[in-house]
Design a protein around this motif. Structure first.
Motif: not given
Length: 166
Positions: A16-17, A78-79, A156-160
């Protein structure tokens, strides 16, 4: 939390991110470069015609609209992002979320361009890798950049997740 549940949850958040980052890029690209944003309603139209036995369209815009196609297309968008995040986690495991690295995320992001090049564009009448569009090389470049941005979004989402989950 069981590992399968954690994988699904992380894939949902990361996908999603990353898809949000990709959509932000599309808005920025439209405002700065005048490149029209993708119409996910056409993706919804294509998906809605599948159960009716129609896989290919020449072009999809000439196919009669389907009720709810915008919602169907955006949900599918998104899916799909979540599914590619799942591929990233299947390759890197949950360990990747503890130490996210850019290379696997970029590889998955750039690899995800195979979906539009080999599936969506041909099925929607644009040909393999946009070969039937007025400017195929420009369309290909935009697709590659957009999917690279998606890869950066995965990273980036992994870092979040790493920062939030500690």
């Amino acid at each position: 939390m069981p590992e399968t549940t954690a994988m699904l949850l992380h894939a949902a958040v990361i996908g999603t991110g990353a898809t949000l980052v990709m959509d932000a890029w599309a808005i920025l690209r439209q405002r700065l470069l005048g490149v029209p944003a993708l119409n996910y309603g056409l993706v919804g139209r294509w998906l809605a015609w599948l159960p009716r036995g129609r896989f290919r369209h020449h072009p999809i815009a000439a196919t009669p609209p389907v009720r709810g196609e915008q919602a169907i297309g955006w949900i599918a968008h998104y899916l799909t992002g979540i599914a590619f995040a799942g591929i990233l986690l299947a390759l890197g495991g949950l360990d990747w979320t503890h130490r996210p690295t850019l290379a696997p995320a970029l590889i998955v992001g750039l690899g995800s361009v195979a979906a539009p090049f080999l599936l969506m564009q041909p099925a929607m009448g644009a040909g393999i890798a946009a070969s039937r569009t007025p400017r195929p090389n420009v369309a290909r470049l935009h697709s590659l950049v957009t999917h690279a941005v998606f890869g950066v979004g995965l990273y980036g989402a992994g870092w979040v997740i790493r920062l939030v989950a500690g």
